[in-house]
Enzyme design. Sequence first.
Site, short mmCIF file in Angstrom:
data_model
loop_
_atom_site.label_atom_id
_atom_site.label_comp_id
_atom_site.label_asym_id
_atom_site.label_seq_id
_atom_site.Cartn_x
_atom_site.Cartn_y
_atom_site.Cartn_z
N HIS B 106 0.67 -1.32 0.08
CA HIS B 106 -0.04 -0.05 -0.16
C HIS B 106 0.80 1.42 -0.01
O HIS B 106 0.26 2.29 -0.58
CB HIS B 106 -1.04 0.00 1.21
CG HIS B 106 -1.95 -1.25 1.20
ND1 HIS B 106 -2.79 -1.39 -0.04
CD2 HIS B 106 -2.03 -2.16 2.02
CE1 HIS B 106 -3.32 -2.52 0.25
NE2 HIS B 106 -2.94 -3.15 1.42
N TYR B 129 21.22 -1.85 1.00
CA TYR B 129 19.88 -1.01 1.02
C TYR B 129 19.79 0.38 0.74
O TYR B 129 18.81 0.74 0.03
CB TYR B 129 19.44 -1.23 2.69
CG TYR B 129 19.20 -2.64 2.83
CD1 TYR B 129 17.77 -3.15 2.51
CD2 TYR B 129 19.70 -3.69 3.66
CE1 TYR B 129 17.32 -4.36 2.70
CE2 TYR B 129 19.37 -4.94 3.96
CZ TYR B 129 18.26 -5.30 3.47
OH TYR B 129 17.89 -6.64 3.68
N ASN B 138 15.31 8.20 -2.72
CA ASN B 138 15.66 8.76 -1.25
C ASN B 138 16.81 8.36 -0.78
O ASN B 138 16.55 7.21 -0.11
CB ASN B 138 14.27 8.79 -0.43
CG ASN B 138 14.49 9.46 0.70
OD1 ASN B 138 15.67 9.99 1.29
ND2 ASN B 138 13.40 9.60 1.74
N ARG B 143 16.73 2.67 5.72
CA ARG B 143 15.87 1.71 6.53
C ARG B 143 14.43 1.69 6.01
O ARG B 143 14.04 0.36 6.25
CB ARG B 143 15.65 2.68 7.94
CG ARG B 143 15.30 1.78 9.07
CD ARG B 143 15.18 2.74 10.23
NE ARG B 143 16.51 2.81 10.91
CZ ARG B 143 17.07 2.14 11.71
NH1 ARG B 143 16.34 0.94 12.18
NH2 ARG B 143 18.31 1.99 12.18
N ASN B 152 8.04 -7.25 2.06
CA ASN B 152 7.76 -7.77 0.60
C ASN B 152 6.72 -8.95 0.68
O ASN B 152 7.08 -10.05 1.11
CB ASN B 152 8.97 -8.19 -0.16
CG ASN B 152 8.65 -8.79 -1.61
OD1 ASN B 152 7.74 -8.68 -2.14
ND2 ASN B 152 10.02 -9.39 -2.09
N CYS B 160 13.87 -9.71 -2.97
CA CYS B 160 14.65 -9.02 -1.86
C CYS B 160 15.69 -9.86 -1.33
O CYS B 160 16.32 -9.09 -0.51
CB CYS B 160 13.40 -8.80 -0.89
SG CYS B 160 12.50 -10.26 -0.24
N HIS B 161 15.61 -11.08 -1.54
CA HIS B 161 16.95 -11.68 -1.17
C HIS B 161 18.36 -11.24 -1.62
O HIS B 161 19.37 -11.50 -1.22
CB HIS B 161 16.89 -13.27 -1.48
CG HIS B 161 16.73 -13.73 -2.81
ND1 HIS B 161 15.50 -13.62 -3.60
CD2 HIS B 161 17.53 -13.89 -3.73
CE1 HIS B 161 15.77 -13.99 -4.50
NE2 HIS B 161 16.95 -14.04 -5.10
N SER B 166 25.06 -2.71 4.33
CA SER B 166 26.40 -2.42 3.83
C SER B 166 27.30 -2.66 5.14
O SER B 166 28.72 -2.92 4.75
CB SER B 166 26.32 -0.77 4.00
OG SER B 166 25.72 -0.17 4.73
N GLU B 187 21.90 -18.77 -7.22
CA GLU B 187 21.91 -17.62 -8.42
C GLU B 187 23.29 -17.14 -8.82
O GLU B 187 23.60 -16.44 -9.70
CB GLU B 187 21.13 -16.29 -8.12
CG GLU B 187 19.59 -16.54 -7.85
CD GLU B 187 18.84 -15.34 -7.24
OE1 GLU B 187 19.32 -14.68 -6.87
OE2 GLU B 187 17.50 -15.36 -7.59
#
Lengths: 154, 197
Positions: B106, B129, B138, B143, B152, B160-161, B166, B187
């Site tokens: 959303h 990230y 942004n 975060r 997700n 998202c894996h 960092s 992968e």
Amino acid sequence: MVVLPPFSALIEAHGDALLTHARRLAGPEQAEDVLQDALLRALRAYPRLRHADHLRAWLYRITTNAAMDAHRARRREVPAADPAASITVDPEQLDGFEDLITGLPDGVRATLRLRFVDDLEYDVIAIRLDCSPEAARQRVSSALRTLRQRSPAR
Amino acid sequence: MSPLPPHLLDALAAEAVRDGLADALYTYVPSPIGTLLVVSGANGIVRVGFEEEPEDRVLAGVVAGLGPRVLRADRELIGVRETLQAYLEGTREGELDLPFDLQLVHSPFRRTVLEILAGDVHRGDVIRYGELAARAGNPKAARAAGTACATNPIPIVVPCHRVLPSAGGVGNYGGGAPRKVQLLELEGALPPRLTPR
């Protein structure tokens, strides 16, 4: 806003019993078609339900109606009208059932109504008929036999 | 109580799709990272649940977002199942490339993050990230990008894996860090371990 369970959960909980119900009403050969028709009708109406109570009884009624429509369609030997036209969410709308059992002996009709209109379990039917639950079960099954034997398609 | 025979469920799902009566379909996909619950809406996959997520909770979220007409549909989703299975078993080369739909997300920022992730970060690549946040417009929102990944609804399909902290290491994963490692090894983003699992 009403929160309804996923339709799949209804099928998981009641599908098997509904198939048995369809088999009793429509016979083993028609049962699966009747159930599929009933579940499609239920899917059409499902998002419009205003509460999530008595979903089991609601599904039984729709299955009963689908069985009656299949029965009438066979009797007339014409395809059923647009199934969407006969969707029912209204518990009072059971004319089809009365049509189906018209002409049967009073006792047989009363027994079928207790089981399929009022959707009562056998122990409750037993109280209404003042007999044992086993006798109630036998009366329902003999009433169904009477109904099926009358059906010209059988 | 036993479930209805599969051929009945398949026939019902096919008919419901034809008549536009299904809000979502789901199936189960057995794989090396456990059996996945895959839910598809009209435009693609909307939700992937790991084995330990209870079906009723996953489907309740789908009902809230798409509607209550959710059906089990193993036959309708056979293509999705085979593609995912082949990918996770390592027999399918290249990208997973399954249609998906972020309808259950959303927040606009989270949606943007996941879209970028799915579009730009390919098999074998990883991203931090902070970099992901920057690409989403942004740079300070590392975060929030992490939250987008953590929430997700379509893991694996929206990868998202492939997002790493960092500070080093593989970081967290909704399906657990070991699964993240397993996917990155599959992968080729991490060297496979020499010991068999």
